[in-house]
Design an enzyme around this catalytic site. Structure first.
Site, PDB file in Angstrom:
ATOM      1  N   LYS A  17       7.810 -30.900  29.469  1.00 21.16           N
ATOM      2  CA  LYS A  17       9.113 -31.454  29.906  1.00 21.16           C
ATOM      3  C   LYS A  17       9.076 -31.726  31.402  1.00 21.16           C
ATOM      4  O   LYS A  17       8.631 -30.880  32.167  1.00 21.16           O
ATOM      5  CB  LYS A  17      10.200 -30.431  29.571  1.00 21.16           C
ATOM      6  CG  LYS A  17      11.590 -30.799  30.024  1.00 21.16           C
ATOM      7  CD  LYS A  17      12.650 -29.801  29.557  1.00 21.16           C
ATOM      8  CE  LYS A  17      12.817 -28.639  30.495  1.00 21.16           C
ATOM      9  NZ  LYS A  17      13.882 -27.707  30.094  1.00 21.16           N
ATOM     10  N   GLU A  22      40.097 -13.348  45.195  1.00 20.46           N
ATOM     11  CA  GLU A  22      39.299 -12.180  45.600  1.00 20.46           C
ATOM     12  C   GLU A  22      39.439 -11.083  44.553  1.00 20.46           C
ATOM     13  O   GLU A  22      40.486 -10.933  43.932  1.00 20.46           O
ATOM     14  CB  GLU A  22      39.808 -11.628  46.938  1.00 20.46           C
ATOM     15  CG  GLU A  22      39.169 -12.261  48.128  1.00 20.46           C
ATOM     16  CD  GLU A  22      39.596 -11.581  49.429  1.00 20.46           C
ATOM     17  OE1 GLU A  22      40.080 -10.435  49.395  1.00 20.46           O
ATOM     18  OE2 GLU A  22      39.450 -12.220  50.480  1.00 20.46           O
ATOM     19  N   ASP A  33      44.282 -15.321  45.613  1.00 21.21           N
ATOM     20  CA  ASP A  33      43.277 -16.200  46.229  1.00 21.21           C
ATOM     21  C   ASP A  33      41.913 -16.039  45.569  1.00 21.21           C
ATOM     22  O   ASP A  33      40.907 -16.505  46.107  1.00 21.21           O
ATOM     23  CB  ASP A  33      43.191 -15.921  47.738  1.00 21.21           C
ATOM     24  CG  ASP A  33      42.691 -14.513  48.018  1.00 21.21           C
ATOM     25  OD1 ASP A  33      42.509 -13.741  47.038  1.00 21.21           O
ATOM     26  OD2 ASP A  33      42.469 -14.180  49.196  1.00 21.21           O
ATOM     27  N   ARG A  58      16.910 -18.542  36.841  1.00 18.33           N
ATOM     28  CA  ARG A  58      16.165 -19.807  36.713  1.00 18.33           C
ATOM     29  C   ARG A  58      15.821 -20.406  38.064  1.00 18.33           C
ATOM     30  O   ARG A  58      14.950 -21.255  38.168  1.00 18.33           O
ATOM     31  CB  ARG A  58      16.972 -20.812  35.875  1.00 18.33           C
ATOM     32  CG  ARG A  58      16.932 -20.463  34.402  1.00 18.33           C
ATOM     33  CD  ARG A  58      17.757 -21.407  33.589  1.00 18.33           C
ATOM     34  NE  ARG A  58      19.154 -21.345  33.952  1.00 18.33           N
ATOM     35  CZ  ARG A  58      20.063 -22.240  33.607  1.00 18.33           C
ATOM     36  NH1 ARG A  58      19.707 -23.288  32.910  1.00 18.33           N
ATOM     37  NH2 ARG A  58      21.317 -22.093  33.946  1.00 18.33           N
ATOM     38  N   GLY A 109      20.836 -29.897  26.521  1.00 15.32           N
ATOM     39  CA  GLY A 109      19.967 -31.054  26.742  1.00 15.32           C
ATOM     40  C   GLY A 109      18.508 -30.811  26.347  1.00 15.32           C
ATOM     41  O   GLY A 109      17.902 -31.623  25.636  1.00 15.32           O
ATOM     42  N   THR A 110      17.953 -29.685  26.787  1.00 14.82           N
ATOM     43  CA  THR A 110      16.545 -29.381  26.502  1.00 14.82           C
ATOM     44  C   THR A 110      16.323 -29.339  24.995  1.00 14.82           C
ATOM     45  O   THR A 110      15.395 -29.961  24.455  1.00 14.82           O
ATOM     46  CB  THR A 110      16.170 -28.005  27.116  1.00 14.82           C
ATOM     47  OG1 THR A 110      16.397 -28.078  28.522  1.00 14.82           O
ATOM     48  CG2 THR A 110      14.734 -27.619  26.828  1.00 14.82           C
ATOM     49  N   ASP A 148      13.553 -20.296  23.369  1.00 12.79           N
ATOM     50  CA  ASP A 148      13.935 -20.482  24.776  1.00 12.79           C
ATOM     51  C   ASP A 148      14.712 -19.267  25.282  1.00 12.79           C
ATOM     52  O   ASP A 148      15.187 -18.455  24.491  1.00 12.79           O
ATOM     53  CB  ASP A 148      14.789 -21.753  24.937  1.00 12.79           C
ATOM     54  CG  ASP A 148      14.558 -22.438  26.270  1.00 12.79           C
ATOM     55  OD1 ASP A 148      13.937 -21.817  27.162  1.00 12.79           O
ATOM     56  OD2 ASP A 148      14.996 -23.587  26.442  1.00 12.79           O
TER      57      ASP A 148
HETATM   58  C1  R5P Z   1      14.685 -24.170  31.538  1.00 12.74           C
HETATM   59  O1  R5P Z   1      13.642 -24.122  32.105  1.00 12.74           O
HETATM   60  C2  R5P Z   1      15.251 -23.110  30.656  1.00 12.74           C
HETATM   61  O2  R5P Z   1      14.277 -22.305  30.085  1.00 12.74           O
HETATM   62  C3  R5P Z   1      16.091 -23.741  29.545  1.00 12.74           C
HETATM   63  O3  R5P Z   1      15.272 -24.532  28.729  1.00 12.74           O
HETATM   64  C4  R5P Z   1      17.151 -24.618  30.133  1.00 12.74           C
HETATM   65  O4  R5P Z   1      17.714 -24.031  31.240  1.00 12.74           O
HETATM   66  C5  R5P Z   1      18.218 -24.914  29.133  1.00 12.74           C
HETATM   67  O5  R5P Z   1      19.226 -25.640  29.754  1.00 12.74           O
HETATM   68  P1  R5P Z   1      19.915 -26.862  29.058  1.00 12.74           P
HETATM   69  O6  R5P Z   1      20.501 -26.361  27.761  1.00 12.74           O
HETATM   70  O7  R5P Z   1      20.960 -27.294  30.039  1.00 12.74           O
HETATM   71  O8  R5P Z   1      18.886 -27.920  28.855  1.00 12.74           O
END
Ligand code: R5P
Length: 302
Positions: free
Chosen positions: A190, A38, A36, A95, A225-226, A218
């Site tokens: 952003k 666990e 399950d 985050r 995406g970022t 980062d």
């Molecule tokens: C956001 O504030 C974090 O510092 C990263 O830029 C973000 O979490 C990256 O996530 P993703 O690759 O999904 O854009």
């Protein structure tokens, strides 16, 4: 020996590398998953009166890995260890460090409470999304930066380089990195859609990136995406190359393909999270964080 090192299942290669650098082997532990889902944990070493280090990245699947950490901590506590140190190469939930909209939970603080409730005496972690979450802990926290592993790679670049912060929240980290290398800094503003996870509404560059190699610094790459949006924007503003330097890579979905097909030229990450072979791609370069982590633990291991 007065110290023992254990690992959960999330990043055994890194935990083993750290243990080897500390001239140890990982302590024996039985981790079983019931049908399950666990988890049951049993420490197979004598821990009484010893300092015990538990290495576990809180990466995807975050809740499973968090639970393993907590259960390992409890098993060690019951064995009457002298001190229990949680070593989190990647701190999941970091985050979720603030409440954006009424009714939300403060997840990073809940995780801090859980770690303390189990009886951990200290936390060692790497490249937190926001240092403010250190304030959620009553126990001492050693916060390491993974960015120094990227320094030699940046120093080898001959052309004009600019460090880019991909959002305002990451400014302090990028500032430190650019100051340490005596490089200029540019900022991307952003805006995220708070009602849709991972959705970015808009981005704008502040600073000069024309004809430069832009190093986007980062903490983590998840969907990509970022980074991909930042790369389009930076190239549009005249950057001749875009390189990402991100400590953690918790790739989800098709992040590997999205990143490989994007205008990002190179992606440097560390091994705080295991990246399986099938998620690796030509633009990706994975550097080891083991030496940094081992150097920090060396001072504590007896
Ligand atoms: C956001 O504030 C974090 O510092 C990263 O830029 C973000 O979490 C990256 O996530 P993703 O690759 O999904 O854009």
């Amino acid at each position: 020996m007065e110290s023992l090192i254990f690992s959960g299942n999330s990043n055994i290669p890194l935990a083993s590398a750290v243990a080897t650098l500390l001239r140890r082997s990982l302590g024996k532990v039985e981790l079983i998953r019931f049908a399950d889902s666990e988890c049951r944990v049993r420490i197979e070493e004598e821990v009484e009166d010893k300092d015990v280090f538990i290495i576990q990245s809180l990466s995807n699947p975050v809740d499973e890995n968090l639970m393993e950490l907590l259960l390992l901590g409890d098993a060690v506590k019951r064995g009457e260890a002298r001190k229990i140190i949680a070593v989190l190469p990647y701190h999941g939930y970091a985050r979720q460090d603030r409440i954006h909209r009424p009714g939300e939970c403060l997840s990073a603080q809940v995780v801090a409470k859980l770690i303390e409730a189990v009886g951990f005496d200290k936390l060692v972690t790497f490249e937190l999304h926001n240092e403010a979450i250190l304030g959620f802990f009553k126990i001492p926290v050693v916060h390491l930066s993974g960015l120094s592993v990227f320094r030699p790679l940046v120093e080898r670049l001959k052309d004009d380089v600019v460090v880019v912060t991909p959002d305002a929240g990451a400014l302090k980290r990028s500032q430190k990195f650019s100051e340490g290398l005596d490089l200029p800094l540019a900022l991307i503003e952003k805006k995220r859609d708070l009602n849709q996870p991972h959705k970015i509404l808009s981005m704008r560059v502040v600073g000069d990136v024309k004809d430069k190699i832009a190093i986007v610094v980062d903490d983590v790459i998840v969907t990509g995406g970022t980074l991909v949006n930042a790369a389009y924007l930076l190239k549009e503003k005249g950057a001749k190359q875009v390189i990402a330097a991100a400590t953690h890579a918790d790739f989800v979905g098709g992040a590997d393909k999205i990143l490989q097909d994007s205008p990002v030229d190179k992606i440097w990450v560390t091994d705080t999270i295991v990246i399986p072979e099938e998620k690796r791609f030509p633009k990706l370069h994975v550097l080891s964080s083991a030496a940094l982590l081992a150097a920090a633990l060396e001072k504590m291991v007896k």
